[in-house]
Design an enzyme around this catalytic site. Structure first.
Site, mmCIF file in Angstrom:
data_model
loop_
_atom_site.group_PDB
_atom_site.id
_atom_site.type_symbol
_atom_site.label_atom_id
_atom_site.label_comp_id
_atom_site.label_asym_id
_atom_site.label_seq_id
_atom_site.Cartn_x
_atom_site.Cartn_y
_atom_site.Cartn_z
ATOM 1 N N GLN A 55 0.762 -1.446 0.279
ATOM 2 C CA GLN A 55 0.326 0.134 0.004
ATOM 3 C C GLN A 55 1.269 1.232 -0.499
ATOM 4 O O GLN A 55 1.691 1.392 0.612
ATOM 5 C CB GLN A 55 -0.864 0.049 0.833
ATOM 6 N N GLY A 56 1.159 2.270 -1.297
ATOM 7 C CA GLY A 56 1.485 3.100 -1.009
ATOM 8 C C GLY A 56 0.738 4.435 -0.690
ATOM 9 O O GLY A 56 -0.611 4.068 -0.280
ATOM 10 N N ALA A 57 0.637 5.694 -0.470
ATOM 11 C CA ALA A 57 0.258 7.137 -0.472
ATOM 12 C C ALA A 57 -0.960 7.148 -1.898
ATOM 13 O O ALA A 57 -2.282 7.853 -1.374
ATOM 14 C CB ALA A 57 1.316 8.336 -0.267
ATOM 15 N N GLU A 58 -0.358 6.420 -2.593
ATOM 16 C CA GLU A 58 -1.558 6.729 -4.199
ATOM 17 C C GLU A 58 -2.632 6.127 -4.076
ATOM 18 O O GLU A 58 -3.557 5.742 -4.796
ATOM 19 C CB GLU A 58 -0.818 7.367 -4.642
ATOM 20 N N ALA A 59 -2.109 4.526 -4.036
ATOM 21 C CA ALA A 59 -2.221 3.604 -4.862
ATOM 22 C C ALA A 59 -2.545 2.114 -3.174
ATOM 23 O O ALA A 59 -1.651 1.780 -2.915
ATOM 24 C CB ALA A 59 -2.317 2.812 -5.837
ATOM 25 N N ARG A 60 -3.464 1.008 -3.640
ATOM 26 C CA ARG A 60 -2.862 -0.137 -3.158
ATOM 27 C C ARG A 60 -2.654 -1.474 -4.059
ATOM 28 O O ARG A 60 -3.121 -1.173 -5.653
ATOM 29 C CB ARG A 60 -4.254 -0.896 -2.533
ATOM 30 N N VAL A 61 -1.820 -2.337 -3.944
ATOM 31 C CA VAL A 61 -1.124 -3.146 -5.466
ATOM 32 C C VAL A 61 -1.562 -4.694 -4.812
ATOM 33 O O VAL A 61 -1.580 -4.887 -3.746
ATOM 34 C CB VAL A 61 0.242 -2.908 -5.424
ATOM 35 N N LYS B 274 -3.671 -2.638 -9.933
ATOM 36 C CA LYS B 274 -3.230 -1.695 -8.882
ATOM 37 C C LYS B 274 -4.563 -0.439 -8.597
ATOM 38 O O LYS B 274 -4.562 -0.287 -9.422
ATOM 39 C CB LYS B 274 -2.387 -0.584 -9.598
ATOM 40 N N ASP C 155 9.764 8.653 -11.176
ATOM 41 C CA ASP C 155 9.947 7.800 -9.972
ATOM 42 C C ASP C 155 10.500 6.881 -10.444
ATOM 43 O O ASP C 155 10.906 5.321 -10.034
ATOM 44 C CB ASP C 155 8.614 7.794 -9.516
#
Lengths: 228, 170
Positions: free
Chosen positions: A16-22, A35, A139
């Site tokens: 899990q990131g700030a923007e999305a879950r994988v 994603k 990135d």
């Protein structure tokens, strides 16, 4: 939405990131990575919808653009614009360049030295090819580069921050971001990064201009000074 | 009709398993002209693809998935669900061009029939297959039918490295 909920039971969360879950799952019997850009409740709903939609779109477009240029990225299977999910190929038997480089650095020998050189060259060539089609990754880190066993080329992932630009400035920043990430995750690899830049220079259009920009950016940092 | 059943490949929709995408491959088809008329008149509810343009069933299944989802949301670009499948397969955004390349023409001999149905589809497909003057064969024959050169010409990729993602259906 109801469908996604139902499916979530067999979706296995990877990160899990700030923007999305994988997530990892199966899609028509194929191993698939999903994603999902989730809604952020602190944003105004209509703004949130617009931003998420645009970013999903941008990510998929950049991946396709790179793929068309012969750069390896995961294949996009399907995009669900209602839940903002990107369904893409799961790359099996792979390690991130980060782990790979660390492993090689941990076991110094003539052989690992050589494979590091080859890896650096490959990274340079791939980035040059990517910048030649005006795709800026946004990135670049060694964690976003995959190495698949038995497969020659490197695989670029996570185009979430990517965009299309012809400016040498943007491409320079892209390289700068990689340099910073590279040197901070792998100390004392300045020489290795030089190899990356050299091979980049061989293949990239307007390489001189971009490298010159890179030197400029190194002096001032990623953000341009806005005076006047 | 036991053997018809064996030759039809059925994939349940992810998301809504009560619906399924069904594929059936016909070779030596002689009445494409007629079939096209039937589709235009709306009497034949199926997508008829030029099998030469399909490398792998997976593409078709995904195209079906996308078409079905857009259908549910009412966001289709074309008029019917099955037309949308053909349109989705094509890299072009031109509907007419997509039909010409991926759909059947009067002289097409290898036809891939795609139908999205609810519940058991064998009966419906058997009905459709009666209309087709051709031989129903196993979907695995697609390997020999698909025309790689033609597909490459139409999907402009700059060669190199396409073995990253072998789109193969297991």
């Amino acid at each position: 939405m109801a469908f996604a909920m139902e499916d979530s039971t067999k979706w296995c969360l990877l990160k899990q990131g700030a923007e999305a879950r994988v997530y990892k799952t199966e899609f028509y019997k194929k191993k698939t990575i999903i994603k999902e850009r989730f809604t952020k409740s602190y944003r105004h709903p209509s703004l949130d919808e617009k931003l998420t939609h645009r970013r999903t779109n941008q990510e998929v477009r950049s991946m396709l653009r790179c793929r068309k240029a012969g750069i390896c990225t995961p294949a996009v299977y399907f995009v669900d614009y209602t839940t903002h999910c990107i369904y893409m190929e799961e790359i099996e038997n792979c390690v991130t360049a980060r782990d790979h480089v660390n492993n090689l650095l941990d076991t110094p020998s003539g052989e690992s030295e050589k494979s590091l050189q080859i890896l650096a060259e490959k990274i340079g060539f791939s980035l040059a090819a990517m910048h030649n089609v005006d795709c800026v990754h946004g990135d670049l880190t060694t964690s976003n580069i995959l190495i698949k066993t038995g497969f020659d080329n490197i695989i670029l992932i996570d185009f979430g921050l990517s965009f299309v630009s012809q400016l040498a400035e943007d491409k320079g920043v892209d390289l700068y971001v990689l340099e910073r990430a590279f040197l901070s995750t792998h100390p004392n690899t300045e020489q290795l990064f030089k190899t990356v830049l050299e091979s980049y220079r061989k293949k990239a259009n307007k390489a001189e201009e971009i490298i010159k920009k890179l030197d400029e950016i190194r002096m001032r940092g990623r953000k341009r000074t806005m005076v006047g | 009709m036991a053997d018809v059943e064996d030759l039809i490949v059925q994939h349940n929709m992810e998301n809504s398993p009560s619906y399924s995408t069904n594929l059936a491959l016909f070779t030596n088809v002689t009445n494409c002209n007629e079939l096209r008329q039937l589709i235009v008149q709306g009497k034949l509810e199926a997508a008829l693809l030029n099998a030469c343009m399909v490398t792998d069933p997976f593409h078709v299944v995904i195209a079906g998935h996308k078409a079905f989802q857009l259908f549910q949301q009412g966001k289709m670009k074309t008029r019917t669900l099955h037309a949308e499948i053909i349109f989705n397969l094509s890299p072009s955004t031109n509907i007419n061009e997509s039909f010409k390349k991926f759909g059947i023409l009067d002289n097409t001999s290898n036809v891939l029939v795609v139908m999205i149905t609810q519940g058991n589809a064998v009966e419906k497909i058997s009905e459709v297959s009666k209309l087709i003057n051709g031989k129903l064969v196993s979907l695995t024959a697609l390997n020999t039918i698909s025309d790689q050169e033609k597909i490459k010409r139409f999907t402009v990729f700059q060669t190199r490295n396409f073995d990253v993602a072998p789109y193969k259906m297991e």
